[in-house]
Scaffold this motif. Structure first.
Motif, PDB file in Angstrom:
ATOM      1  N   ASP B  21       0.885  -1.256   0.051  1.00  0.00           N
ATOM      2  CA  ASP B  21       0.076   0.035   0.034  1.00  0.00           C
ATOM      3  C   ASP B  21       0.927   1.098  -0.058  1.00  0.00           C
ATOM      4  N   ALA B  22       0.379   2.486   0.094  1.00  0.00           N
ATOM      5  CA  ALA B  22       1.005   3.672   0.299  1.00  0.00           C
ATOM      6  C   ALA B  22       2.153   3.909   1.282  1.00  0.00           C
ATOM      7  N   VAL B  23       2.085   3.022   1.981  1.00  0.00           N
ATOM      8  CA  VAL B  23       3.124   2.872   3.142  1.00  0.00           C
ATOM      9  C   VAL B  23       4.147   1.736   2.680  1.00  0.00           C
ATOM     10  N   ASP B  54      -3.616  -1.633  -2.348  1.00  0.00           N
ATOM     11  CA  ASP B  54      -4.421  -0.197  -2.394  1.00  0.00           C
ATOM     12  C   ASP B  54      -3.858   0.146  -3.971  1.00  0.00           C
ATOM     13  N   SER B  55      -4.407   1.372  -4.373  1.00  0.00           N
ATOM     14  CA  SER B  55      -4.198   1.917  -5.556  1.00  0.00           C
ATOM     15  C   SER B  55      -2.527   2.425  -5.700  1.00  0.00           C
ATOM     16  N   SER B  56      -1.843   2.740  -4.721  1.00  0.00           N
ATOM     17  CA  SER B  56      -0.431   2.840  -4.590  1.00  0.00           C
ATOM     18  C   SER B  56       0.238   1.486  -5.039  1.00  0.00           C
ATOM     19  N   VAL B  58      -1.009  -0.812  -6.616  1.00  0.00           N
ATOM     20  CA  VAL B  58      -1.120  -1.383  -7.841  1.00  0.00           C
ATOM     21  C   VAL B  58      -0.385  -0.611  -8.835  1.00  0.00           C
ATOM     22  N   GLY B  59      -0.422   0.532  -8.688  1.00  0.00           N
ATOM     23  CA  GLY B  59       0.582   1.663  -9.439  1.00  0.00           C
ATOM     24  C   GLY B  59       1.907   1.092  -9.379  1.00  0.00           C
ATOM     25  N   VAL B  62       1.684  -1.779 -11.782  1.00  0.00           N
ATOM     26  CA  VAL B  62       1.643  -1.397 -13.332  1.00  0.00           C
ATOM     27  C   VAL B  62       2.996  -0.623 -14.028  1.00  0.00           C
ATOM     28  N   ILE B  87      -9.713  -5.997  -6.150  1.00  0.00           N
ATOM     29  CA  ILE B  87      -9.141  -4.918  -6.768  1.00  0.00           C
ATOM     30  C   ILE B  87      -8.819  -4.971  -8.274  1.00  0.00           C
ATOM     31  N   LEU B  91     -10.433  -3.054 -11.703  1.00  0.00           N
ATOM     32  CA  LEU B  91      -9.588  -2.230 -12.626  1.00  0.00           C
ATOM     33  C   LEU B  91      -9.366  -2.910 -14.084  1.00  0.00           C
TER      34      LEU B  91
END
Ligand SMILES: Nc1ncnc2c1ncn2[C@@H]1O[C@H](COP(=O)(O)OP(=O)(O)O)[C@@H](O)[C@H]1O
Ligand SMILES: Nc1ncnc2c1ncn2[C@@H]1O[C@H](COP(=O)(O)OP(=O)(O)O)[C@@H](O)[C@H]1O
Lengths: 146, 101, 146, 101
Positions: B21-23, B54-56, B58-59, B62, B87, B91
């Motif tokens: 995640d973002a962390v 989370d989206s981070s 996944v980012g 990707v 998720i 997406l």
């Protein structure tokens, strides 16, 4: 009602998500296990938390991330409050499905998995709601986000 | 988040456990950058023990995908389940990373 | 500071303990795993929660169980507040070690695993503190409770 | 909390998983009462998958112990670890339930 407030810093992410995940259990009979409902609530709420920490308090000392959680049998409402920058969620770019985004997915995830309303102000108030649907499963998501 | 990397010939398996995640995504970045710099041909990201993304997160995956592809390689994901599966399905990335399924 | 409030009912036990358990992680480097410190904090705090629900709000509509958690590197303080019956913790029966008690162990567990102070009032305030000791392990407990 | 009971001859293994506390101990009571009523000779409580116990959970097991002993039987505990082990050690009950160790 469950009320939680933590500093709006990413290191509190685990605390915040564990509360949401545990609150989800209160929406169903004890015997049932974690399911799509829980996954979707935790996913959406986690994006709301990230955004407050990353965007809301960007360039200023972080204030609190506060949430009030209402649990009913079969439904959950999370009312998120922050005192950071406001934003206009309708301006969030729509997501080209299947495209390879590296960012800009947070609001899309929130809207896909839960009902969302946002009211800028002091505090900004973001409300995420989800109702358990009779006989629901992951398939619901497909239908809802089409 | 914990990760481990195993190379065998042209393939690398990168196993990521716990929460991405973002962390924790920033902690994984150097390992991802190394895969790109070394021009690995086939990277399989094993997410069978990933509990939460989370989206981070996944980012980060990707971004790895795009850069490995730009070098002529490929990235697959194996073991997706539970919240991470939800998720990737939302997406429409399950089709990108698991073209056979 | 982490602030949490839930209704003083046992069904919220999981929410409350997950917050404490996650807060413990903030007292140590990310690489270290859950250890005696966490187990002892969660054990003591869980007894405090039980007592508020079972004794504090006995015979009256449950008010809130509120807690403020202060996390420092190497230490945690949990400040528990309730608006139920007050009590005198010094009157809690000492525990005959090795005897086979079926109840009356809660305050003993709290005192053994953490520093504890109690101030009756509205609200009643129970403070539980624990400091990580350099090179500490389960053996500390033995020493402290002797 | 989940539990399962397995009888073989004079011995019963009662496996209790998850959390045994003020919330869940009452759910276990009928199973404990049945062991007493059936005058089981040896009850082994397998706590290897127990994550968390509190004084109510300990109270339920102590009550089982006293009642089975009163009928001439015995109660042992196996698999104690982590937080439950810390509690049993603090209360000096590890010696009662695991006399060999
Ligand atoms: N809580 C917030 N406070 C301020 N701005 C926000 C907030 N949440 C989202 N935004 C804005 O909306 C944009 C889109 O958010 P999102 O879809 O979550 O993607 P990302 O966070 O990856 O940019 C963000 O880049 C930011 O500009
Ligand atoms: N929060 C509280 N409010 C009111 N009374 C309490 C509270 N906590 C403990 N007590 C009193 O102290 C006694 C001892 O508590 P404890 O050691 O936790 O054992 P137990 O809960 O098994 O009785 C309780 O029986 C109760 O009378």
């Amino acid at each position: 009602m469950i009320r939680l407030a933590v500093p709006g810093r990413l290191e509190y992410r685990d605390v915040v998500l564990r509360v949401a995940s545990s609150a989800c259990k209160l929406t169903r009979p004890e015997s049932e296990r974690a399911d799509d409902f829980d996954n979707e609530v935790v996913s959406a709420f986690g994006e709301a938390f990230n955004n407050v920490c990353i965007h809301g308090y960007r360039g200023r000392p972080p204030g609190d991330f506060a949430v009030e959680i209402d649990v009913e049998p079969d439904a959950i409402t999370l009312r998120v409050m922050d005192t950071g920058h406001s934003f206009d969620p309708t301006l969030a770019p729509g997501l080209a499905v299947g495209a390879l985004h590296e960012s800009g997915m947070g609001i899309y995830i929130m809207r896909s998995f839960m009902e969302m309303t946002y009211r800028p102000g002091r505090p900004n108030v973001l409300v995420l709601t989800k109702r358990r649907v009779e006989g629901s499963s992951g398939r619901d998501v497909e239908a809802k986000t089409r | 988040m914990r990760f481990s990397r195993t190379d065998s010939g042209d393939e690398t398996v990168l196993k990521v456990d716990g929460t991405l995640d973002a962390v924790t995504a920033p902690e994984l970045r150097p390992a991802l950058d190394a895969l790109v710099a070394e021009r690995r041909r086939l990277v399989t990201v094993d997410l069978s023990a990933l509990r939460l993304i989370d989206s981070s997160g996944v980012g980060a995956i990707v971004s790895l995908f795009k850069r490995v592809r730009a070098e002529g390689g490929d990235v697959r994901i194996s073991g997706l389940r539970d919240q991470p599966l939800a998720i990737f399905q939302l997406l429409r990335l399950d089709r990108v990373f698991m073209p056979g399924s």
